[in-house]
Design an enzyme around this catalytic site. Structure first.
Site, PDB file in Angstrom:
ATOM      1  CG  HIS A   1      -1.973  -1.071   1.168  1.00  0.00           C
ATOM      2  ND1 HIS A   1      -1.778  -2.311   1.727  1.00  0.00           N
ATOM      3  CD2 HIS A   1      -3.201  -1.113   0.587  1.00  0.00           C
ATOM      4  CE1 HIS A   1      -2.854  -3.065   1.507  1.00  0.00           C
ATOM      5  NE2 HIS A   1      -3.722  -2.364   0.818  1.00  0.00           N
TER       6      HIS A   1
ATOM      7  CE  LYS B   1       7.737  -1.239   0.871  1.00  0.00           C
ATOM      8  NZ  LYS B   1       7.087  -2.404   1.513  1.00  0.00           N
TER       9      LYS B   1
ATOM     10  CD  GLU C   1      -1.212  -8.607  14.340  1.00  0.00           C
ATOM     11  OE1 GLU C   1      -0.483  -8.365  15.312  1.00  0.00           O
ATOM     12  OE2 GLU C   1      -2.115  -9.465  14.338  1.00  0.00           O
TER      13      GLU C   1
ATOM     14  CG  ASP D   1       8.703  -6.212   5.617  1.00  0.00           C
ATOM     15  OD1 ASP D   1       7.811  -5.337   5.657  1.00  0.00           O
ATOM     16  OD2 ASP D   1       9.434  -6.443   6.593  1.00  0.00           O
TER      17      ASP D   1
ATOM     18  CG  PHE E   1       9.787   5.998  -1.307  1.00  0.00           C
ATOM     19  CD1 PHE E   1      10.411   5.418  -2.391  1.00  0.00           C
ATOM     20  CD2 PHE E   1       9.439   5.188  -0.226  1.00  0.00           C
ATOM     21  CE1 PHE E   1      10.692   4.051  -2.401  1.00  0.00           C
ATOM     22  CE2 PHE E   1       9.712   3.814  -0.226  1.00  0.00           C
ATOM     23  CZ  PHE E   1      10.339   3.262  -1.317  1.00  0.00           C
TER      24      PHE E   1
ATOM     25  CG  ASP F   1      15.090   6.882  -1.141  1.00  0.00           C
ATOM     26  OD1 ASP F   1      15.727   5.930  -0.661  1.00  0.00           O
ATOM     27  OD2 ASP F   1      14.255   6.754  -2.043  1.00  0.00           O
TER      28      ASP F   1
ATOM     29  CE  LYS G   1      15.610   3.836  -3.712  1.00  0.00           C
ATOM     30  NZ  LYS G   1      14.347   4.240  -3.090  1.00  0.00           N
TER      31      LYS G   1
ATOM     32  CG  HIS H   1      16.727  -1.744  -0.508  1.00  0.00           C
ATOM     33  ND1 HIS H   1      16.974  -0.531  -1.108  1.00  0.00           N
ATOM     34  CD2 HIS H   1      15.546  -1.586   0.129  1.00  0.00           C
ATOM     35  CE1 HIS H   1      16.007   0.313  -0.814  1.00  0.00           C
ATOM     36  NE2 HIS H   1      15.123  -0.302  -0.074  1.00  0.00           N
ATOM     37  NE  ARG H   2      10.964  -1.765  -2.858  1.00  0.00           N
ATOM     38  CZ  ARG H   2      11.419  -0.783  -2.086  1.00  0.00           C
ATOM     39  NH1 ARG H   2      12.012   0.273  -2.609  1.00  0.00           N
ATOM     40  NH2 ARG H   2      11.262  -0.838  -0.781  1.00  0.00           N
TER      41      ARG H   2
HETATM   42  P1  ITT Z   1       3.509  -1.963   2.724  1.00  0.00           P
HETATM   43  O1  ITT Z   1       3.652  -2.804   3.979  1.00  0.00           O
HETATM   44  O2  ITT Z   1       2.086  -1.725   2.341  1.00  0.00           O
HETATM   45  O3  ITT Z   1       4.347  -2.466   1.578  1.00  0.00           O
HETATM   46  P2  ITT Z   1       5.071  -0.028   4.221  1.00  0.00           P
HETATM   47  O4  ITT Z   1       5.516   1.366   3.935  1.00  0.00           O
HETATM   48  O5  ITT Z   1       4.458  -0.303   5.568  1.00  0.00           O
HETATM   49  O6  ITT Z   1       4.103  -0.499   3.047  1.00  0.00           O
HETATM   50  P3  ITT Z   1       7.294  -1.730   4.991  1.00  0.00           P
HETATM   51  O7  ITT Z   1       6.584  -2.324   6.149  1.00  0.00           O
HETATM   52  O8  ITT Z   1       8.111  -2.620   4.113  1.00  0.00           O
HETATM   53  O9  ITT Z   1       6.283  -0.996   3.988  1.00  0.00           O
HETATM   54  O10 ITT Z   1       8.184  -0.538   5.533  1.00  0.00           O
HETATM   55  C1  ITT Z   1       9.202  -0.053   4.783  1.00  0.00           C
HETATM   56  C2  ITT Z   1       9.694   1.240   5.408  1.00  0.00           C
HETATM   57  O11 ITT Z   1      11.042   1.435   5.016  1.00  0.00           O
HETATM   58  C3  ITT Z   1       8.880   2.431   4.913  1.00  0.00           C
HETATM   59  O12 ITT Z   1       8.776   3.382   5.948  1.00  0.00           O
HETATM   60  C4  ITT Z   1       9.713   2.990   3.802  1.00  0.00           C
HETATM   61  O13 ITT Z   1       9.614   4.370   3.692  1.00  0.00           O
HETATM   62  C5  ITT Z   1      11.133   2.560   4.161  1.00  0.00           C
HETATM   63  N1  ITT Z   1      11.802   2.170   2.907  1.00  0.00           N
HETATM   64  C6  ITT Z   1      11.731   0.977   2.265  1.00  0.00           C
HETATM   65  N2  ITT Z   1      12.369   1.013   1.092  1.00  0.00           N
HETATM   66  C7  ITT Z   1      12.855   2.272   0.960  1.00  0.00           C
HETATM   67  C8  ITT Z   1      13.564   2.942  -0.028  1.00  0.00           C
HETATM   68  O14 ITT Z   1      13.892   2.351  -1.181  1.00  0.00           O
HETATM   69  N3  ITT Z   1      13.893   4.214   0.180  1.00  0.00           N
HETATM   70  C9  ITT Z   1      13.542   4.838   1.303  1.00  0.00           C
HETATM   71  N4  ITT Z   1      12.832   4.292   2.299  1.00  0.00           N
HETATM   72  C10 ITT Z   1      12.494   3.003   2.134  1.00  0.00           C
END
Ligand code: ITT
Length: 195
Positions: free
Chosen positions: A9, A13, A40, A69, A149, A152, A172, A177-178
């Site tokens: 959501h 991402k 959850e 995740d 986002f 970053d 990027k 990582h992604r």
């Molecule tokens: P979903 O569970 O719906 O995917 P979420 O934002 O809760 O959304 P996560 O639990 O995976 O997703 O949390 C990831 C956190 O790490 C989130 O606050 C992101 O902003 C941060 N994050 C992950 N990948 C990132 C990236 O490439 N650049 C910056 N921040 C990142």
């Protein structure tokens, strides 16, 4: 083209995933199927949480699904915020970045090392696998750039030698990582379903 449900959501991402996979697969956001009800995330690792998301998306959609995740692990904070990255502070990413910079105030550059981690689990009810990508760098003294986002703006990438907030999406993806996890994910998918 094969349809894949992306169990996220998070708009940042989803935009990155669409950019990376959109040419090969039709990505459908899980919100088309789950009415915005998120599972959850009670796992103890990135791997477990990505599996929880993927399985929930498959249960909601009946289509091949994957969950991502991800998060930021800061060495000087014992790996925090880690799997709690999205809940590190209330009030959005600006508040989370501000808290991180506060926690690290006075910590010298060489001790500000960190890594982003991304686990992706895929399931179609028959095949299930998880891949992991990591990207090392350090936490800046203050936010830099307008790109990306989440965390970053406070992350300096070792591989690029530049802050993630100041690079293009393609730059990027090449080291993130992604990006790394998605490339492994796409290879595994091709093995299962063919090119
Ligand atoms: P979903 O569970 O719906 O995917 P979420 O934002 O809760 O959304 P996560 O639990 O995976 O997703 O949390 C990831 C956190 O790490 C989130 O606050 C992101 O902003 C941060 N994050 C992950 N990948 C990132 C990236 O490439 N650049 C910056 N921040 C990142």
């Amino acid at each position: 083209m094969m349809k894949l449900v992306a169990a996220t959501h998070n708009k940042g991402k989803l935009a990155e995933l669409t950019e990376m996979l959109g040419g090969r697969y039709v990505l459908l956001p899980v919100s088309d199927f789950d009415g915005g009800v998120e599972p959850e995330e009670n796992g103890n690792s990135f791997e477990e949480n990505s599996r929880i998301k993927a399985r929930a998306a498959f249960a909601a959609s009946g289509l091949p699904s994957f969950g991502d995740d991800s998060g930021l692990c800061v060495d000087a904070l014992g790996g925090a915020p880690g799997i709690y990255s999205s809940r590190y502070a209330a009030g959005g990413s600006a508040a989370r970045n501000a808290k991180l910079l506060r926690e690290l105030s006075g910590v010298p550059e060489e001790k500000r090392t960190a890594k982003f981690v991304c686990c992706i689990t895929f399931t179609d009810g028959e095949h299930e696998f998880t891949v992991r990508g990591e990207c090392r760098g350090r936490i800046l003294e203050r936010e830099k750039g307008e790109g990306g986002f989440g965390y970053d703006p406070v992350f300096f990438s070792d591989e690029l030698g530049r802050p993630f907030g100041e690079v293009s999406a393609a730059e990027k993806d090449a080291v993130s990582h992604r990006g790394k996890a998605v490339r492994l994910f796409a290879e595994r998918l091709a093995e299962i379903y063919g090119e």
